[in-house]
Design a protein around this motif. Structure first.
Motif, PDB file in Angstrom:
ATOM      1  N   PRO A   1      -3.442  15.686  10.887  1.00 21.01           N
ATOM      2  CA  PRO A   1      -4.100  15.702   9.567  1.00 21.01           C
ATOM      3  C   PRO A   1      -3.111  15.692   8.411  1.00 21.01           C
ATOM      4  CG  PRO A   1      -4.326  17.828  10.675  1.00 21.01           C
ATOM      5  CD  PRO A   1      -3.772  16.881  11.685  1.00 21.01           C
ATOM      6  N   GLU A   2      -1.898  16.261   8.611  1.00 22.40           N
ATOM      7  CA  GLU A   2      -0.921  16.252   7.519  1.00 22.40           C
ATOM      8  C   GLU A   2      -0.512  14.824   7.173  1.00 22.40           C
ATOM      9  OE1 GLU A   2      -0.585  17.885  10.281  1.00 22.40           O
ATOM     10  OE2 GLU A   2      -0.827  20.016   9.768  1.00 22.40           O
ATOM     11  N   ARG A   3      -0.299  14.014   8.222  1.00 18.74           N
ATOM     12  CA  ARG A   3       0.090  12.630   7.950  1.00 18.74           C
ATOM     13  C   ARG A   3      -1.061  11.847   7.336  1.00 18.74           C
ATOM     14  NH1 ARG A   3       3.468   9.553  12.489  1.00 18.74           N
ATOM     15  NH2 ARG A   3       4.650  11.488  12.176  1.00 18.74           N
ATOM     16  N   LYS A   4      -2.291  12.122   7.767  1.00 16.17           N
ATOM     17  CA  LYS A   4      -3.437  11.468   7.137  1.00 16.17           C
ATOM     18  C   LYS A   4      -3.549  11.835   5.668  1.00 16.17           C
ATOM     19  CE  LYS A   4      -6.408  10.892  11.180  1.00 16.17           C
ATOM     20  NZ  LYS A   4      -7.720  11.224  11.780  1.00 16.17           N
ATOM     21  N   GLU A   5      -3.302  13.103   5.374  1.00 14.56           N
ATOM     22  CA  GLU A   5      -3.334  13.526   3.973  1.00 14.56           C
ATOM     23  C   GLU A   5      -2.251  12.838   3.158  1.00 14.56           C
ATOM     24  OE1 GLU A   5      -3.178  17.692   1.367  1.00 14.56           O
ATOM     25  OE2 GLU A   5      -2.910  17.701   3.561  1.00 14.56           O
ATOM     26  N   PHE A   6      -1.077  12.660   3.791  1.00 11.39           N
ATOM     27  CA  PHE A   6       0.000  11.934   3.103  1.00 11.39           C
ATOM     28  C   PHE A   6      -0.390  10.492   2.840  1.00 11.39           C
ATOM     29  CE2 PHE A   6       3.640   9.072   3.784  1.00 11.39           C
ATOM     30  CZ  PHE A   6       4.362   9.360   2.630  1.00 11.39           C
ATOM     31  N   PHE A   7      -1.027   9.848   3.843  1.00 13.52           N
ATOM     32  CA  PHE A   7      -1.447   8.462   3.665  1.00 13.52           C
ATOM     33  C   PHE A   7      -2.484   8.335   2.558  1.00 13.52           C
ATOM     34  CE2 PHE A   7      -0.394   7.423   8.354  1.00 13.52           C
ATOM     35  CZ  PHE A   7       0.926   7.184   7.991  1.00 13.52           C
ATOM     36  N   VAL A   8      -3.378   9.301   2.457  1.00 17.22           N
ATOM     37  CA  VAL A   8      -4.483   9.197   1.501  1.00 17.22           C
ATOM     38  C   VAL A   8      -4.032   9.539   0.086  1.00 17.22           C
ATOM     39  CG1 VAL A   8      -6.739  10.126   0.881  1.00 17.22           C
ATOM     40  CG2 VAL A   8      -6.220   9.617   3.266  1.00 17.22           C
ATOM     41  N   GLN A   9      -3.230  10.588  -0.073  1.00 13.10           N
ATOM     42  CA  GLN A   9      -2.944  11.125  -1.403  1.00 13.10           C
ATOM     43  C   GLN A   9      -1.578  10.726  -1.958  1.00 13.10           C
ATOM     44  OE1 GLN A   9      -3.560  15.355  -1.430  1.00 13.10           O
ATOM     45  NE2 GLN A   9      -5.688  15.225  -0.682  1.00 13.10           N
ATOM     46  N   PHE A  10      -0.577  10.586  -1.105  1.00 15.17           N
ATOM     47  CA  PHE A  10       0.789  10.429  -1.616  1.00 15.17           C
ATOM     48  C   PHE A  10       1.418   9.074  -1.315  1.00 15.17           C
ATOM     49  CE2 PHE A  10       0.110  14.941  -0.662  1.00 15.17           C
ATOM     50  CZ  PHE A  10       0.338  15.500  -1.915  1.00 15.17           C
ATOM     51  N   LEU A  11       0.923   8.335  -0.340  1.00 15.07           N
ATOM     52  CA  LEU A  11       1.547   7.061   0.009  1.00 15.07           C
ATOM     53  C   LEU A  11       1.249   6.023  -1.069  1.00 15.07           C
ATOM     54  CD1 LEU A  11       3.125   5.409   2.101  1.00 15.07           C
ATOM     55  CD2 LEU A  11       0.934   4.785   3.131  1.00 15.07           C
ATOM     56  N   PRO A  12       2.289   5.459  -1.700  1.00 12.19           N
ATOM     57  CA  PRO A  12       2.037   4.437  -2.735  1.00 12.19           C
ATOM     58  C   PRO A  12       1.605   3.128  -2.096  1.00 12.19           C
ATOM     59  CG  PRO A  12       4.396   4.734  -2.398  1.00 12.19           C
ATOM     60  CD  PRO A  12       3.719   5.781  -1.564  1.00 12.19           C
ATOM     61  N   PRO A  13       1.015   2.222  -2.881  1.00 13.69           N
ATOM     62  CA  PRO A  13       0.640   0.907  -2.341  1.00 13.69           C
ATOM     63  C   PRO A  13       1.862   0.127  -1.877  1.00 13.69           C
ATOM     64  CG  PRO A  13      -0.439   1.323  -4.444  1.00 13.69           C
ATOM     65  CD  PRO A  13       0.569   2.411  -4.270  1.00 13.69           C
ATOM     66  N   VAL A  14       1.606  -0.917  -1.119  1.00 14.49           N
ATOM     67  CA  VAL A  14       2.707  -1.708  -0.560  1.00 14.49           C
ATOM     68  C   VAL A  14       3.512  -2.364  -1.677  1.00 14.49           C
ATOM     69  CG1 VAL A  14       3.253  -3.661   0.920  1.00 14.49           C
ATOM     70  CG2 VAL A  14       1.421  -2.104   1.551  1.00 14.49           C
ATOM     71  N   SER A  15       2.829  -2.833  -2.703  1.00 13.92           N
ATOM     72  CA  SER A  15       3.544  -3.486  -3.807  1.00 13.92           C
ATOM     73  C   SER A  15       4.419  -2.503  -4.579  1.00 13.92           C
ATOM     74  CB  SER A  15       2.540  -4.147  -4.747  1.00 13.92           C
ATOM     75  OG  SER A  15       1.613  -3.177  -5.236  1.00 13.92           O
ATOM     76  N   ALA A  16       4.057  -1.206  -4.582  1.00 13.27           N
ATOM     77  CA  ALA A  16       4.849  -0.207  -5.307  1.00 13.27           C
ATOM     78  C   ALA A  16       5.987   0.359  -4.467  1.00 13.27           C
ATOM     79  CB  ALA A  16       3.946   0.936  -5.772  1.00 13.27           C
ATOM     80  N   GLN A  17       6.024   0.062  -3.164  1.00 19.91           N
ATOM     81  CA  GLN A  17       7.099   0.565  -2.313  1.00 19.91           C
ATOM     82  C   GLN A  17       8.376  -0.255  -2.427  1.00 19.91           C
ATOM     83  OE1 GLN A  17       5.826   1.005   1.735  1.00 19.91           O
ATOM     84  NE2 GLN A  17       3.921   2.070   1.185  1.00 19.91           N
ATOM     85  N   LEU A  18       8.303  -1.420  -3.056  1.00 23.11           N
ATOM     86  CA  LEU A  18       9.454  -2.319  -3.139  1.00 23.11           C
ATOM     87  C   LEU A  18      10.011  -2.298  -4.554  1.00 23.11           C
ATOM     88  CD1 LEU A  18       7.882  -5.300  -1.176  1.00 23.11           C
ATOM     89  CD2 LEU A  18       9.431  -3.566  -0.299  1.00 23.11           C
ATOM     90  N   SER A  19      11.328  -2.359  -4.640  1.00 17.36           N
ATOM     91  CA  SER A  19      11.983  -2.358  -5.949  1.00 17.36           C
ATOM     92  C   SER A  19      11.962  -3.733  -6.596  1.00 17.36           C
ATOM     93  CB  SER A  19      13.433  -1.867  -5.798  1.00 17.36           C
ATOM     94  OG  SER A  19      14.142  -2.706  -4.894  1.00 17.36           O
ATOM     95  N   ARG A  20      11.884  -4.796  -5.787  1.00 21.56           N
ATOM     96  CA  ARG A  20      11.886  -6.167  -6.313  1.00 21.56           C
ATOM     97  C   ARG A  20      10.619  -6.875  -5.871  1.00 21.56           C
ATOM     98  NH1 ARG A  20      17.132  -9.050  -4.391  1.00 21.56           N
ATOM     99  NH2 ARG A  20      16.166 -10.688  -5.641  1.00 21.56           N
ATOM    100  N   PRO A  21       9.914  -7.547  -6.780  1.00 20.93           N
ATOM    101  CA  PRO A  21       8.695  -8.274  -6.377  1.00 20.93           C
ATOM    102  C   PRO A  21       8.981  -9.420  -5.416  1.00 20.93           C
ATOM    103  CG  PRO A  21       8.745  -7.924  -8.760  1.00 20.93           C
ATOM    104  CD  PRO A  21      10.101  -7.549  -8.251  1.00 20.93           C
ATOM    105  N   ALA A  22      10.221  -9.985  -5.459  1.00 25.78           N
ATOM    106  CA  ALA A  22      10.538 -11.112  -4.577  1.00 25.78           C
ATOM    107  C   ALA A  22      10.573 -10.704  -3.113  1.00 25.78           C
ATOM    108  CB  ALA A  22      11.884 -11.720  -4.974  1.00 25.78           C
ATOM    109  N   CYS A  23      10.696  -9.411  -2.827  1.00 27.94           N
ATOM    110  CA  CYS A  23      10.748  -8.938  -1.434  1.00 27.94           C
ATOM    111  C   CYS A  23       9.361  -8.679  -0.851  1.00 27.94           C
ATOM    112  CB  CYS A  23      11.581  -7.654  -1.333  1.00 27.94           C
ATOM    113  SG  CYS A  23      13.280  -7.821  -1.908  1.00 27.94           S
TER     114      CYS A  23
END
Length: 633
Positions: free
Chosen positions: A184-206
């Motif tokens: 459940p801790e990891r599920k809570e992390f996925f729901v509340q704290f994990l940023p979207p995929v586009s926000a995980q990258l520093s460069r949009p080209a990646c």
């Protein structure tokens, strides 16, 4: 073939061929009409090739031969696999011309009005947009790099090219293959704290490369798991979840063994000073924590965060303690820069100390594990020594009264021996049914093992069948798409009901013909059975009659003549039957020859021979005329 010829003639008329209304089949095509139809189709398929060809057949024989050779070469360039030459057009046969015209009609492009009338999907619109863009780019002439405008730089330059750089992504998952259900801790992390995929990258080209690589990694993982499960997992007789957990536990045991093996290589420690060094290290760590005020209990992130808050608080205190004076902004900035440098150096030093202490802590943890193992081994040795010492002490206590003790020991040994004999007898009584039960269970286990092996083979064969069925389904799906495209390319104004009705009529006629053929075959079999029965009856009757007459022929002359007449009659009947059979064979050969004659007649062999002779005479006259002109000049 009538329906095929109608569709073929309609397609040729749409391509521009002037076919008279009275022509209803390919059999009625003349040489001029064949040449015109082929040239019109070539002009529509490939205008560059058809532009140099004339659809009007010239009167001269040499020119006719040349245009026939040109048409044959053009058809071969399009990919026609059949035999084609100048004779195909000048001395044509119906099957060859039909096959060639069908090939050319299939190569004709679709009408734009038909394309526009069909509904446009997303994929079709995308393909058209790509084709339009490529055509526009190909229409633009190439310009040197120094002379390119900004628009040409976008079209012909390399400014839009990006390097393929992928970055690791964290994707939310419902479960983990190694640990099963997600905590459940990891599920809570996925729901509340994990940023979207586009926000995980520093460069949009990646973004696109990272998604492609993640998808490829997932596909490879699934494929490897499927191959491993089919090759090894099925043989383990475990469920997929149990097999994954077993692999995970085996990996943990291997890592633990590797760490234990690598622990002595990190540096041997004194036997008595291990616990003392560990206590001293922990005390030092606690003192340093009180002294520095930044090494709090927690992870490295909390340490760094506490240090940052500490460093932000110290300059604030210093600023408040400064005397109030009118300092210039430059001096204040220089002081702040110097303080920032000092704090950054202090932060780097503290981070280095933290990393060094963490490494030492890991090394001491391994050493502690090794020491605990040694303590367990020594405890086992001490237990064994205590047992040996207890036995020896009891022996020493019995030494003063040795004789009595020996007699008592002898009595105890004898009683023990008797007891052992009794226990052996009792065990023998219990052992026999147990051995029988063990053998039965072993036989049952062997049978189940054999059955499970057979089931395993069946499962593997079923997997192979599933894979072959999937490949077959994919192949049929591709074939379905291809046939669907061919169906869409067909003209839309043709009545489908007419073709359906025609097909149903053909099917009904075929069914009737099949019933008649079956009836004829059954009648033939009955006749053959009847003939065989009569032949056997005739042979038996002749044998009996021959035997009876032969007995009386020795005594009576009239009977002897009758016997001769009977033999002659039997021989004549045999010749008559053989003649009838030969007549049937000859009639079948006659029918085969008549069919061959009809097929040869359909090829227009005689007409083609007459055409060849006439063309030969015309060519000879042309050659004579040319020789005469050459002599005159």
């Amino acid at each position: 073939m009538e329906e095929v010829d109608k569709i073929l003639i309609r397609s040729l008329r749409l391509s521009g061929t002037d076919i008279p209304d009275e022509v209803q089949s390919v059999r009625e095509f003349t040489t001029e009409l064949i040449v015109e139809a082929v040239v019109r189709c070539l002009q529509v398929i490939n205008p560059s090739v058809g532009a140099g060809l004339s659809h009007i057949l010239p009167p001269g024989m040499s020119a006719r031969f040349r245009i026939g050779i040109s048409l044959a070469q053009a058809c071969q360039d399009l990919g026609y696999q059949g035999e084609v030459g100048y004779q195909t057009f000048l001395y044509s046969s119906e099957p060859e011309i039909r096959r060639l015209l069908l090939f050319l009609v299939e190569k004709l492009p679709r009408d734009a009005s038909e394309d526009a009338a069909q509904p446009v999907g997303k994929s079709t619109a995308l393909h058209r947009a790509i084709a339009t863009t490529i055509k526009e780019q190909l229409a633009v002439p190439w310009v040197p790099p120094t002379c390119r405008t900004p628009r040409l730089q976008l079209l012909q330059g390399s400014c839009l090219l990006k390097q393929f750089q992928a970055r690791p992504l964290v994707l939310p998952r419902e479960s983990d293959p190694s640990i099963g259900k997600m905590p459940p801790e990891r599920k809570e992390f996925f729901v509340q704290f994990l940023p979207p995929v586009s926000a995980q990258l520093s460069r949009p080209a990646c973004f696109a490369p990272s998604l492609l690589e993640q998808n490829m990694a997932d596909l490879c993982t699934d494929q490897d798991w499927e191959n491993e499960w089919k090759n090894q997992g099925l043989g383990s007789r475990m469920t997929p979840e149990e097999y994954r957990q077993w692999k995970h536990q085996r990996l943990q045991h291997r890592l633990l063994d590797q760490l234990r093996q690598a622990a002595p290589q990190a540096g041997p420690a004194p036997q008595g000073g291990t616990a003392r060094d560990l206590t001293q290290f922990l005390g030092t760590f606690g003192a340093g924590q009180e002294r520095m005020g930044a090494l709090d209990k927690g992870s490295r992130f909390t340490h760094t965060q506490h240090l940052a808050f500490k460093q932000e608080a110290e300059p604030t205190a210093q600023i408040h303690t400064l005397p109030v004076s009118r300092t210039s902004e430059e001096e204040l900035q220089e002081r702040q820069a110097a303080e920032v440098e000092i704090l950054e150096s202090e932060l780097g030093r503290l981070v280095g100390q933290i990393e060094e202490i963490e490494g030492q802590l890991a090394t001491l943890g391994l050493t502690l594990t090794q020491v605990e193992g040694e303590v367990r081994q020594r405890q086992l040795g001490v237990t064994e020594l205590e047992q040996t010492l207890r036995v020896k002490g009891r022996t020493v206590e019995l030494l003063p009264d040795a004789e009595n003790n020996m007699a008592k020991l002898q009595v105890v040994v004898e009683s023990s021996a008797q007891r052992i004999i009794q226990l052996a007898a009792q065990w023998e009584k219990h052992r026999v049914p147990l051995i029988q039960e063990f053998r039965e269970l072993k036989a049952l286990h062997d049978s189940k093992e054999l059955e499970s092996s057979q089931r395993l083979l069946e499962i593997r064969e079923l997997h192979e069948r599933i894979r072959s069925a999937a490949d077959e389904a994919k192949r049929k799906d591709d074939l379905y798409k291809q046939l669907l495209l061919e169906l869409e390319s067909l003209p839309k104004d043709v009545s489908r009901s007419a073709y359906t009705q025609r097909i149903l009529e053909i099917v009904s006629n075929i069914c009737k013909q099949k019933e008649e053929i079956t009836k004829i075959l059954s009648d033939t079999k009955e006749l053959q059975k009847e003939i065989n029965g009569l032949t056997g009856k005739l042979d038996r009757t002749f044998a009996v009659t021959d035997e009876l007459i032969f007995k009386d022929a020795k005594r009576d002359e009239a009977v002897r003549k009758a016997y001769k007449y009977l033999a002659a009659l039997h021989e004549s009947c045999s010749q008559l039957i053989q003649t009838i059979e030969d007549t049937g064979t000859i009639l079948r050969e006659i029918r085969d020859l008549e069919e061959q004659i009809e097929s040869e007649t359909s090829k227009k062999t005689l007409n083609n021979l007459e055409k060849i002779l006439n063309d030969y005479r015309a060519l000879k006259q042309e050659n004579t005329a040319l020789l005469g002109r050459a002599r005159e000049t």
